[in-house]
Motif scaffolding. Structure first.
Motif, PDB file in Angstrom:
ATOM      1  N   VAL A  33       0.767  -1.269   0.030  1.00  0.00           N
ATOM      2  CA  VAL A  33       0.108   0.138   0.108  1.00  0.00           C
ATOM      3  C   VAL A  33       0.811   1.326  -0.107  1.00  0.00           C
ATOM      4  O   VAL A  33       0.591   2.146  -0.748  1.00  0.00           O
ATOM      5  N   LYS A  34       1.834   1.162   0.848  1.00  0.00           N
ATOM      6  CA  LYS A  34       2.876   2.347   0.953  1.00  0.00           C
ATOM      7  C   LYS A  34       3.396   2.671  -0.516  1.00  0.00           C
ATOM      8  O   LYS A  34       3.764   3.711  -0.935  1.00  0.00           O
ATOM      9  N   ARG A  35       4.068   1.401  -1.108  1.00  0.00           N
ATOM     10  CA  ARG A  35       4.576   1.598  -2.585  1.00  0.00           C
ATOM     11  C   ARG A  35       3.515   2.122  -3.569  1.00  0.00           C
ATOM     12  O   ARG A  35       3.953   2.831  -4.496  1.00  0.00           O
ATOM     13  N   GLU A  36       2.361   1.635  -3.629  1.00  0.00           N
ATOM     14  CA  GLU A  36       1.157   2.192  -4.253  1.00  0.00           C
ATOM     15  C   GLU A  36       1.168   3.744  -4.377  1.00  0.00           C
ATOM     16  O   GLU A  36       1.029   4.524  -5.383  1.00  0.00           O
ATOM     17  N   MET A  37       1.100   4.204  -2.860  1.00  0.00           N
ATOM     18  CA  MET A  37       0.857   5.759  -2.938  1.00  0.00           C
ATOM     19  C   MET A  37       2.077   6.412  -3.309  1.00  0.00           C
ATOM     20  O   MET A  37       2.024   7.502  -3.995  1.00  0.00           O
ATOM     21  N   LYS A  38       3.523   5.819  -3.214  1.00  0.00           N
ATOM     22  CA  LYS A  38       4.582   6.451  -3.652  1.00  0.00           C
ATOM     23  C   LYS A  38       4.558   6.574  -5.261  1.00  0.00           C
ATOM     24  O   LYS A  38       4.879   7.593  -5.750  1.00  0.00           O
ATOM     25  N   ILE A  39       4.047   5.675  -5.750  1.00  0.00           N
ATOM     26  CA  ILE A  39       4.195   5.509  -7.219  1.00  0.00           C
ATOM     27  C   ILE A  39       3.035   6.383  -7.650  1.00  0.00           C
ATOM     28  O   ILE A  39       3.417   7.052  -8.710  1.00  0.00           O
ATOM     29  N   MET A  40       1.853   6.423  -7.218  1.00  0.00           N
ATOM     30  CA  MET A  40       0.801   7.334  -7.502  1.00  0.00           C
ATOM     31  C   MET A  40       1.196   8.845  -7.378  1.00  0.00           C
ATOM     32  O   MET A  40       0.739   9.506  -8.313  1.00  0.00           O
ATOM     33  N   LYS A  42       3.851  10.178  -7.905  1.00  0.00           N
ATOM     34  CA  LYS A  42       4.994  10.641  -9.094  1.00  0.00           C
ATOM     35  C   LYS A  42       4.549  10.355 -10.484  1.00  0.00           C
ATOM     36  O   LYS A  42       4.865  11.067 -11.296  1.00  0.00           O
ATOM     37  N   LEU A  43       3.295   9.604 -10.590  1.00  0.00           N
ATOM     38  CA  LEU A  43       2.594   9.570 -12.069  1.00  0.00           C
ATOM     39  C   LEU A  43       1.773  10.589 -12.501  1.00  0.00           C
ATOM     40  O   LEU A  43       1.152  11.264 -11.713  1.00  0.00           O
ATOM     41  N   ASP A  44       2.012  11.120 -13.717  1.00  0.00           N
ATOM     42  CA  ASP A  44       1.246  12.148 -14.148  1.00  0.00           C
ATOM     43  C   ASP A  44       1.060  12.050 -15.673  1.00  0.00           C
ATOM     44  O   ASP A  44       1.750  11.982 -16.532  1.00  0.00           O
ATOM     45  N   HIS A  45       0.025  11.080 -16.078  1.00  0.00           N
ATOM     46  CA  HIS A  45      -0.371  10.374 -17.349  1.00  0.00           C
ATOM     47  C   HIS A  45      -1.975  10.591 -17.532  1.00  0.00           C
ATOM     48  O   HIS A  45      -2.609  10.221 -16.563  1.00  0.00           O
ATOM     49  N   PRO A  46      -2.196  11.094 -18.830  1.00  0.00           N
ATOM     50  CA  PRO A  46      -3.686  11.030 -19.165  1.00  0.00           C
ATOM     51  C   PRO A  46      -4.552   9.791 -18.959  1.00  0.00           C
ATOM     52  O   PRO A  46      -5.879   9.794 -18.449  1.00  0.00           O
ATOM     53  N   ASN A  47      -3.888   8.705 -18.889  1.00  0.00           N
ATOM     54  CA  ASN A  47      -4.407   7.424 -18.962  1.00  0.00           C
ATOM     55  C   ASN A  47      -4.412   6.704 -17.563  1.00  0.00           C
ATOM     56  O   ASN A  47      -4.978   5.753 -17.338  1.00  0.00           O
ATOM     57  N   ILE A  48      -3.949   7.305 -16.270  1.00  0.00           N
ATOM     58  CA  ILE A  48      -3.814   6.949 -15.150  1.00  0.00           C
ATOM     59  C   ILE A  48      -4.517   7.949 -14.232  1.00  0.00           C
ATOM     60  O   ILE A  48      -4.353   9.013 -14.395  1.00  0.00           O
ATOM     61  N   ALA A  49      -5.489   7.380 -13.575  1.00  0.00           N
ATOM     62  CA  ALA A  49      -5.959   8.194 -12.439  1.00  0.00           C
ATOM     63  C   ALA A  49      -4.909   8.749 -11.555  1.00  0.00           C
ATOM     64  O   ALA A  49      -4.104   8.218 -10.936  1.00  0.00           O
ATOM     65  N   LYS A  50      -5.430  10.125 -11.266  1.00  0.00           N
ATOM     66  CA  LYS A  50      -4.528  10.981 -10.459  1.00  0.00           C
ATOM     67  C   LYS A  50      -4.801  10.719  -8.987  1.00  0.00           C
ATOM     68  O   LYS A  50      -5.880  10.587  -8.518  1.00  0.00           O
ATOM     69  N   LEU A  51      -3.760  10.712  -8.275  1.00  0.00           N
ATOM     70  CA  LEU A  51      -3.839  10.733  -6.675  1.00  0.00           C
ATOM     71  C   LEU A  51      -3.945  12.290  -6.150  1.00  0.00           C
ATOM     72  O   LEU A  51      -3.195  13.053  -6.473  1.00  0.00           O
ATOM     73  N   TYR A  52      -4.934  12.553  -5.248  1.00  0.00           N
ATOM     74  CA  TYR A  52      -5.211  13.783  -4.779  1.00  0.00           C
ATOM     75  C   TYR A  52      -4.624  13.912  -3.544  1.00  0.00           C
ATOM     76  O   TYR A  52      -3.755  14.849  -3.202  1.00  0.00           O
ATOM     77  N   GLU A  53      -4.877  13.091  -2.644  1.00  0.00           N
ATOM     78  CA  GLU A  53      -4.279  12.808  -1.304  1.00  0.00           C
ATOM     79  C   GLU A  53      -4.780  11.552  -0.580  1.00  0.00           C
ATOM     80  O   GLU A  53      -5.263  10.811  -1.163  1.00  0.00           O
ATOM     81  N   ALA A  54      -3.708  11.431   0.456  1.00  0.00           N
ATOM     82  CA  ALA A  54      -3.974  10.236   1.268  1.00  0.00           C
ATOM     83  C   ALA A  54      -3.852  10.468   2.808  1.00  0.00           C
ATOM     84  O   ALA A  54      -3.237  11.621   2.955  1.00  0.00           O
ATOM     85  N   PHE A  55      -4.839   9.982   3.450  1.00  0.00           N
ATOM     86  CA  PHE A  55      -4.593  10.311   4.809  1.00  0.00           C
ATOM     87  C   PHE A  55      -5.186   9.108   5.735  1.00  0.00           C
ATOM     88  O   PHE A  55      -5.786   8.285   5.018  1.00  0.00           O
ATOM     89  N   GLU A  56      -5.414   9.137   7.037  1.00  0.00           N
ATOM     90  CA  GLU A  56      -5.879   7.954   7.542  1.00  0.00           C
ATOM     91  C   GLU A  56      -6.382   8.311   8.953  1.00  0.00           C
ATOM     92  O   GLU A  56      -6.270   9.443   9.443  1.00  0.00           O
ATOM     93  N   SER A  57      -7.068   7.518   9.315  1.00  0.00           N
ATOM     94  CA  SER A  57      -8.019   7.578  10.657  1.00  0.00           C
ATOM     95  C   SER A  57      -7.412   6.576  11.375  1.00  0.00           C
ATOM     96  O   SER A  57      -6.329   5.649  11.264  1.00  0.00           O
ATOM     97  N   HIS A  58      -8.034   6.028  12.761  1.00  0.00           N
ATOM     98  CA  HIS A  58      -7.643   5.119  13.579  1.00  0.00           C
ATOM     99  C   HIS A  58      -7.673   3.690  13.118  1.00  0.00           C
ATOM    100  O   HIS A  58      -6.812   3.076  13.285  1.00  0.00           O
ATOM    101  N   LYS A  59      -8.805   3.575  12.137  1.00  0.00           N
ATOM    102  CA  LYS A  59      -8.925   2.338  11.707  1.00  0.00           C
ATOM    103  C   LYS A  59      -8.562   2.165  10.140  1.00  0.00           C
ATOM    104  O   LYS A  59      -8.713   1.045   9.820  1.00  0.00           O
ATOM    105  N   GLN A  60      -8.618   3.175   9.495  1.00  0.00           N
ATOM    106  CA  GLN A  60      -8.644   3.044   8.042  1.00  0.00           C
ATOM    107  C   GLN A  60      -7.493   4.022   7.453  1.00  0.00           C
ATOM    108  O   GLN A  60      -7.136   5.164   7.981  1.00  0.00           O
ATOM    109  N   VAL A  61      -7.010   3.644   6.247  1.00  0.00           N
ATOM    110  CA  VAL A  61      -6.177   4.457   5.364  1.00  0.00           C
ATOM    111  C   VAL A  61      -7.225   4.728   4.286  1.00  0.00           C
ATOM    112  O   VAL A  61      -7.685   4.139   3.417  1.00  0.00           O
ATOM    113  N   PHE A  62      -7.173   6.142   3.733  1.00  0.00           N
ATOM    114  CA  PHE A  62      -8.017   6.561   2.534  1.00  0.00           C
ATOM    115  C   PHE A  62      -7.139   7.314   1.707  1.00  0.00           C
ATOM    116  O   PHE A  62      -6.133   8.133   1.777  1.00  0.00           O
TER     117      PHE A  62
END
Length: 95
Positions: A33-40, A42-62
């Motif tokens: 999951v950490k690798r997924e977020m790091k890769i996203m 860095k990516l900027d391509h029209p055919n790949i969904a853009k990452l806007y932000e990531a955060f976590e609560s006590h029980k979940q990672v968003f």
């Protein structure tokens, strides 16, 4: 799990990927999951969904991402024999 959300300021649909922290106790899963977020980040391509932000609560990672209509490539490939897509079809989908 991925849920549909709404960006209140931009009034745009977004995808909200949710990981339960209890399922991330296994080191390999957490690392993935950490690798997924790091890769996203860095990516900027029209055919790949853009990452806007990531955060976590006590029980979940968003992971908040650009909404892409039509489902996931993973879901599409699950319906294919051997989970493979012929090259010509792949070329058509991504051009």
């Amino acid at each position: 799990m991925v849920r549909l959300g709404l960006h209140k300021i931009l009034n745009q649909k977004i995808a909200v990927k949710i990981y339960e922290k209890i399922k991330l106790l296994e080191p390999n899963r957490r690392k993935s999951v950490k690798r997924e977020m790091k890769i996203m980040e860095k990516l900027d391509h029209p055919n790949i969904a853009k990452l806007y932000e990531a955060f976590e609560s006590h029980k979940q990672v968003f992971i908040i991402m650009e909404f892409v209509n039509g489902g996931s490539l993973h879901g599409y490939l699950k319906m294919k024999p051997n989970r493979q897509m012929p090259e010509l079809e792949a070329k058509f989908l991504w051009t």
